[in-house]
Design a protein around this motif. Structure first.
Motif, mmCIF file in Angstrom:
data_model
loop_
_atom_site.group_PDB
_atom_site.id
_atom_site.type_symbol
_atom_site.label_atom_id
_atom_site.label_comp_id
_atom_site.label_asym_id
_atom_site.label_seq_id
_atom_site.Cartn_x
_atom_site.Cartn_y
_atom_site.Cartn_z
ATOM 1 N N UNK A 135 13.898 22.900 -7.367
ATOM 2 C CA UNK A 135 12.884 23.901 -7.074
ATOM 3 C C UNK A 135 13.030 24.425 -5.638
ATOM 4 N N UNK A 136 12.950 25.741 -5.489
ATOM 5 C CA UNK A 136 13.065 26.343 -4.153
ATOM 6 C C UNK A 136 11.873 26.004 -3.275
ATOM 7 N N UNK A 137 10.744 25.691 -3.887
ATOM 8 C CA UNK A 137 9.573 25.271 -3.134
ATOM 9 C C UNK A 137 9.804 23.845 -2.626
ATOM 10 N N UNK A 138 9.879 23.687 -1.319
ATOM 11 C CA UNK A 138 10.219 22.388 -0.740
ATOM 12 C C UNK A 138 9.245 21.296 -1.156
ATOM 13 N N UNK A 139 7.945 21.600 -1.166
ATOM 14 C CA UNK A 139 6.940 20.599 -1.517
ATOM 15 C C UNK A 139 7.133 20.108 -2.943
ATOM 16 N N UNK A 140 7.333 21.034 -3.870
ATOM 17 C CA UNK A 140 7.514 20.659 -5.269
ATOM 18 C C UNK A 140 8.842 19.949 -5.485
ATOM 19 N N UNK A 141 9.874 20.384 -4.778
ATOM 20 C CA UNK A 141 11.180 19.742 -4.914
ATOM 21 C C UNK A 141 11.118 18.278 -4.506
ATOM 22 N N UNK A 142 10.450 17.989 -3.399
ATOM 23 C CA UNK A 142 10.338 16.610 -2.911
ATOM 24 C C UNK A 142 9.521 15.763 -3.871
ATOM 25 N N UNK A 143 8.477 16.348 -4.456
ATOM 26 C CA UNK A 143 7.627 15.606 -5.386
ATOM 27 C C UNK A 143 8.351 15.281 -6.685
ATOM 28 N N UNK A 144 9.290 16.132 -7.110
ATOM 29 C CA UNK A 144 9.906 15.978 -8.429
ATOM 30 C C UNK A 144 11.296 15.370 -8.398
ATOM 31 N N UNK A 145 11.997 15.498 -7.276
ATOM 32 C CA UNK A 145 13.379 15.038 -7.195
ATOM 33 C C UNK A 145 13.519 13.920 -6.169
ATOM 34 N N UNK A 146 14.495 13.054 -6.384
ATOM 35 C CA UNK A 146 14.686 11.885 -5.539
ATOM 36 C C UNK A 146 15.378 12.257 -4.224
ATOM 37 N N UNK A 147 14.710 13.094 -3.451
ATOM 38 C CA UNK A 147 15.258 13.570 -2.180
ATOM 39 C C UNK A 147 15.051 12.534 -1.082
ATOM 40 N N UNK A 148 13.845 11.969 -1.005
ATOM 41 C CA UNK A 148 13.529 10.991 0.026
ATOM 42 C C UNK A 148 13.490 9.555 -0.482
ATOM 43 N N UNK A 149 13.412 9.371 -1.786
ATOM 44 C CA UNK A 149 13.420 8.018 -2.338
ATOM 45 C C UNK A 149 14.003 8.029 -3.740
ATOM 46 N N UNK A 150 14.776 7.008 -4.055
ATOM 47 C CA UNK A 150 15.341 6.855 -5.394
ATOM 48 C C UNK A 150 14.481 5.889 -6.199
ATOM 49 N N UNK A 151 14.775 5.787 -7.486
ATOM 50 C CA UNK A 151 14.074 4.826 -8.334
ATOM 51 C C UNK A 151 14.282 3.409 -7.809
ATOM 52 N N UNK A 152 15.493 3.113 -7.358
ATOM 53 C CA UNK A 152 15.761 1.795 -6.783
ATOM 54 C C UNK A 152 14.882 1.551 -5.563
ATOM 55 N N UNK A 153 14.748 2.551 -4.688
ATOM 56 C CA UNK A 153 13.887 2.410 -3.508
ATOM 57 C C UNK A 153 12.459 2.073 -3.922
ATOM 58 N N UNK A 154 11.958 2.824 -4.890
ATOM 59 C CA UNK A 154 10.567 2.661 -5.322
ATOM 60 C C UNK A 154 10.317 1.240 -5.819
ATOM 61 N N UNK A 155 11.204 0.741 -6.669
ATOM 62 C CA UNK A 155 10.993 -0.583 -7.258
ATOM 63 C C UNK A 155 11.233 -1.688 -6.240
ATOM 64 N N UNK A 156 12.236 -1.536 -5.401
ATOM 65 C CA UNK A 156 12.497 -2.541 -4.364
ATOM 66 C C UNK A 156 11.336 -2.636 -3.379
ATOM 67 N N UNK A 157 10.838 -1.493 -2.919
ATOM 68 C CA UNK A 157 9.718 -1.484 -1.965
ATOM 69 C C UNK A 157 8.457 -2.048 -2.623
ATOM 70 N N UNK A 158 8.222 -1.687 -3.875
ATOM 71 C CA UNK A 158 7.060 -2.222 -4.600
ATOM 72 C C UNK A 158 7.126 -3.747 -4.675
ATOM 73 N N UNK A 159 8.321 -4.266 -4.961
ATOM 74 C CA UNK A 159 8.498 -5.715 -5.068
ATOM 75 C C UNK A 159 8.254 -6.407 -3.732
ATOM 76 N N UNK A 160 8.591 -5.752 -2.652
ATOM 77 C CA UNK A 160 8.370 -6.339 -1.335
ATOM 78 C C UNK A 160 6.888 -6.335 -0.967
ATOM 79 N N UNK A 161 6.179 -5.302 -1.371
ATOM 80 C CA UNK A 161 4.780 -5.148 -0.969
ATOM 81 C C UNK A 161 3.825 -6.021 -1.790
ATOM 82 N N UNK A 162 4.130 -6.261 -3.056
ATOM 83 C CA UNK A 162 3.199 -6.969 -3.932
ATOM 84 C C UNK A 162 3.320 -8.482 -3.731
ATOM 85 N N UNK A 163 2.228 -9.176 -3.865
ATOM 86 C CA UNK A 163 2.237 -10.637 -3.735
ATOM 87 C C UNK A 163 2.789 -11.276 -5.013
#
Length: 245
Positions: A135-163
């Motif tokens: 998407x040419x709209x930067x805000x929508x592109x970041x929300x929909x595409x793994x520009x700043x975080x990948x699926x691996x990032x999301x799950x790894x960070x979640x695992x670190x944060x949760x008890x």
């Protein structure tokens, strides 16, 4: 009175007695976020919850109607973070909900490991590929595409944060289910509940809701399917109850 920019509007948040700032040009929440907010396990009286990729704060706002726990939302985009912050101030929920404007990858260093009872996330769904149409709209592109975080990032960070024993819940697309389960197991989040969401009866599922427990025992339950629309194009009774109470 809440300040609104030219492209913003103040919407009612479905069944809740809450309002939320939305913008079609910047960010507006989708059904996926509502489904995740209803699906996730929550402690009732106390605890700590964190919502990654929080957008305009729709999931923390919805969660606040189900729990008295403290809720933190993390958003990397400053404009969208500002929308979320103003929505919480408008609803008088600043003592329960707090937003952080930062990259979620910094959260384990910010809060420490194992500090949250529940982690939720409606992450970007689409990998960034060389020939992908973004998407040419930067805000929508970041929300929909793994520009700043990948699926691996999301799950790894979640695992670190949760008890240990805490719960992690995601909403995503069925096409990445195998990858999601593999990554959850890699980072010691044992999948425990899985629900497929179908746009209509007879159609392929287009959304999944999945929840796991940090260091949990293997025992995955497949929940009954959730159908969004009936044959007349109207919301099904279960979907109406989820949306409107």
């Amino acid at each position: 009175m809440v300040q609104l920019y030219e492209d913003e509007r103040l919407d009612y948040l479905l069944a809740e007695n809450l309002r939320i700032i939305q913008s079609p040009k910047v960010f507006a929440f989708s059904l996926d976020s509502v489904l995740l907010a209803r699906f996730a396990y929550l402690p009732i009286q106390r605890g700590n919850i964190i919502d990654l990729c929080t957008g305009n704060g729709v999931i923390p706002l919805l969660l606040s109607s189900r729990t008295k726990a403290k809720i933190t939302g993390v958003e990397i985009q400053e404009r969208i973070y500002d929308m979320a912050k103003r929505s919480v101030e408008y609803n008088g929920l600043h003592e329960q909900i707090h937003f952080v404007h930062d990259d979620m990858k910094n959260m384990p260093a910010t809060f420490g490991h194992g500090q949250f009872d529940v982690v939720t996330c409606n992450p970007p769904y689409f990998p960034v590929k060389e020939k992908a149409v973004i998407n040419e709209n930067e805000h929508l592109a970041i929300a929909r595409h793994e520009i700043y975080c990948t699926l691996k990032d999301v799950i790894q960070i979640s695992a670190q944060l949760v008890r240990p024993g805490g719960k992690v819940a995601f909403v995503h697309r069925p096409g990445r289910l195998a990858e999601i389960i593999m990554l959850m197991k890699t980072y010691r989040i044992e999948p425990k509940r899985l629900r497929f969401v179908y746009p209509k009866l007879g159609k392929e599922a287009n959304t999944i809701l999945i929840e796991g427990i940090k260091d949990g025992k293997a025992d995955l339950k497949i929940l009954p399917p959730l159908i969004v629309y009936d044959n007349h194009g109207q919301y099904t009774p279960e979907l109406k109850e989820i949306l409107y109470g």
